[in-house]
Design a protein around this motif. Structure first.
Motif, PDB file in Angstrom:
ATOM      1  N   CYS A 167       5.248  -9.138 -14.181  1.00 52.85           N
ATOM      2  CA  CYS A 167       4.072  -8.453 -13.649  1.00 52.85           C
ATOM      3  C   CYS A 167       3.662  -7.306 -14.558  1.00 52.85           C
ATOM      4  O   CYS A 167       4.448  -6.824 -15.362  1.00 52.85           O
ATOM      5  N   ALA A 168       2.430  -6.863 -14.364  1.00 50.81           N
ATOM      6  CA  ALA A 168       1.971  -5.640 -15.006  1.00 50.81           C
ATOM      7  C   ALA A 168       2.058  -4.538 -13.957  1.00 50.81           C
ATOM      8  O   ALA A 168       1.276  -4.519 -13.012  1.00 50.81           O
ATOM      9  N   VAL A 169       3.055  -3.687 -14.087  1.00 50.17           N
ATOM     10  CA  VAL A 169       3.183  -2.574 -13.146  1.00 50.17           C
ATOM     11  C   VAL A 169       2.167  -1.524 -13.595  1.00 50.17           C
ATOM     12  O   VAL A 169       2.347  -0.876 -14.616  1.00 50.17           O
ATOM     13  N   VAL A 170       1.072  -1.407 -12.832  1.00 49.29           N
ATOM     14  CA  VAL A 170      -0.043  -0.548 -13.228  1.00 49.29           C
ATOM     15  C   VAL A 170       0.129   0.891 -12.770  1.00 49.29           C
ATOM     16  O   VAL A 170      -0.646   1.762 -13.161  1.00 49.29           O
ATOM     17  N   GLY A 171       1.124   1.149 -11.929  1.00 52.21           N
ATOM     18  CA  GLY A 171       1.375   2.512 -11.509  1.00 52.21           C
ATOM     19  C   GLY A 171       2.479   2.603 -10.494  1.00 52.21           C
ATOM     20  O   GLY A 171       2.922   1.599  -9.936  1.00 52.21           O
ATOM     21  N   THR A 172       2.943   3.824 -10.304  1.00 52.70           N
ATOM     22  CA  THR A 172       3.915   4.113  -9.259  1.00 52.70           C
ATOM     23  C   THR A 172       3.421   5.341  -8.514  1.00 52.70           C
ATOM     24  O   THR A 172       2.718   6.175  -9.072  1.00 52.70           O
ATOM     25  N   ALA A 173       3.801   5.428  -7.257  1.00 50.94           N
ATOM     26  CA  ALA A 173       3.442   6.589  -6.446  1.00 50.94           C
ATOM     27  C   ALA A 173       4.632   6.940  -5.571  1.00 50.94           C
ATOM     28  O   ALA A 173       5.323   6.056  -5.067  1.00 50.94           O
ATOM     29  N   GLY A 174       4.860   8.229  -5.381  1.00 47.77           N
ATOM     30  CA  GLY A 174       5.994   8.705  -4.597  1.00 47.77           C
ATOM     31  C   GLY A 174       5.665   8.946  -3.141  1.00 47.77           C
ATOM     32  O   GLY A 174       6.552   9.280  -2.357  1.00 47.77           O
ATOM     33  N   ASP A 175       4.396   8.772  -2.758  1.00 43.98           N
ATOM     34  CA  ASP A 175       4.011   8.937  -1.354  1.00 43.98           C
ATOM     35  C   ASP A 175       2.691   8.212  -1.107  1.00 43.98           C
ATOM     36  O   ASP A 175       2.037   7.753  -2.047  1.00 43.98           O
ATOM     37  N   GLY A 176       2.306   8.133   0.152  1.00 37.87           N
ATOM     38  CA  GLY A 176       1.115   7.396   0.537  1.00 37.87           C
ATOM     39  C   GLY A 176      -0.174   7.963  -0.012  1.00 37.87           C
ATOM     40  O   GLY A 176      -1.093   7.221  -0.362  1.00 37.87           O
ATOM     41  N   TYR A 177      -0.279   9.275  -0.093  1.00 32.87           N
ATOM     42  CA  TYR A 177      -1.505   9.900  -0.583  1.00 32.87           C
ATOM     43  C   TYR A 177      -1.734   9.575  -2.060  1.00 32.87           C
ATOM     44  O   TYR A 177      -2.845   9.226  -2.469  1.00 32.87           O
ATOM     45  N   ALA A 178      -0.677   9.687  -2.853  1.00 36.25           N
ATOM     46  CA  ALA A 178      -0.779   9.330  -4.272  1.00 36.25           C
ATOM     47  C   ALA A 178      -1.054   7.838  -4.418  1.00 36.25           C
ATOM     48  O   ALA A 178      -1.773   7.423  -5.331  1.00 36.25           O
TER      49      ALA A 178
END
Length: 176
Positions: A73-84
Motif C-alpha cells: 500500500c501507499a501509506v499517505v499519512g498517519t494521525a495520532g487522534d481523530g481530529y488530525a
C-alpha cells in the motif's frame, strides 16, 4: 486542547478529494486462516497501490502497521487522534482508513461518523485490542468493513485492507 499529530506524504497524489459516501456491508467473517487468500499475492484491482491513512494514538502501533502495509500500500499519512485524522483524510483522500477504536478526544466510532459526514469515500478498517462481539457490531454500524485485532496485526492487516478495497468484509478470528 489535545496535541495533534499528523504526518502527510504529499508525494502520493491523486487529485482533489471527492464528496460521495460509500460503505461496505460487512457480514462475512473469515474465521479459518487456511481459507483466506494469501496477503503476499495482493494486487489492487485498479493497478495502483491503495492509499491508506493510519490512525492510532500509539506510535508503536502506527510504526508496525506502516511496516506491514508498506509492501502492498501507499501509506499517505498517519494521525495520532481523530481530529488530525479528519484533516489528513480531507488532504489525502485515502482509499482506506485504518483506525483504532479507543483514542483520546474522539474515539474511532465518532471519527467514522465524521468521515462519512465530511464525504469521505474511504473504506474503514478498525484496528483494535478489543475482541468483543458488541464492539464488532458497533464497528459495522459505524461503517466499518474490516475489524482487525492488534494481536493479529502482522497476519491480518494487509489482507483486511485488500478485502476492503475489493468491497469485501474482513474480521480477525477472535480468541475462544
Amino acid at each position: 486542547m489535545l496535541p495533534l499529530t499528523m504526518e502527510i506524504n504529499t508525494s502520493v497524489g491523486r487529485g482533489e478529494p471527492t464528496t460521495a459516501a460509500t460503505v461496505g456491508d460487512p457480514q462475512r467473517q473469515l474465521a479459518n486462516p487456511s481459507s483466506r487468500p494469501s496477503s503476499d499475492s495482493y494486487e489492487p484491482a485498479s493497478g495502483d497501490a491503495p492509499r491508506v491513512l493510519l490512525v492510532d494514538d500509539n506510535q508503536m502501533t502506527l510504526a508496525r502497521a506502516r511496516s506491514v502495509l508498506s509492501a502492498h500500500c501507499a501509506v499517505v499519512g498517519t494521525a495520532g487522534d481523530g481530529y488530525a485524522a479528519l484533516e489528513a483524510a480531507a488532504a489525502q483522500n485515502p482509499d482506506v482508513v485504518v483506525l483504532d477504536i479507543s483514542m483520546p478526544g474522539m474515539n474511532g466510532f465518532e471519527l467514522a461518523k465524521r468521515l462519512r459526514a465530511a464525504g469521505s469515500t474511504a473504506r474503514l478498517v478498525f484496528l483494535t485490542v478489543h475482541e468483543d462481539e458488541e464492539l464488532i457490531l458497533a464497528a459495522r454500524n459505524a461503517g466499518g468493513i474490516g475489524y482487525v485485532v492488534k494481536t493479529r496485526l502482522a497476519s491480518d492487516l494487509a489482507l483486511a485492507v485488500r478485502e476492503a478495497c475489493a468491497g469485501r468484509p474482513f474480521q480477525s478470528p477472535l480468541r475462544a
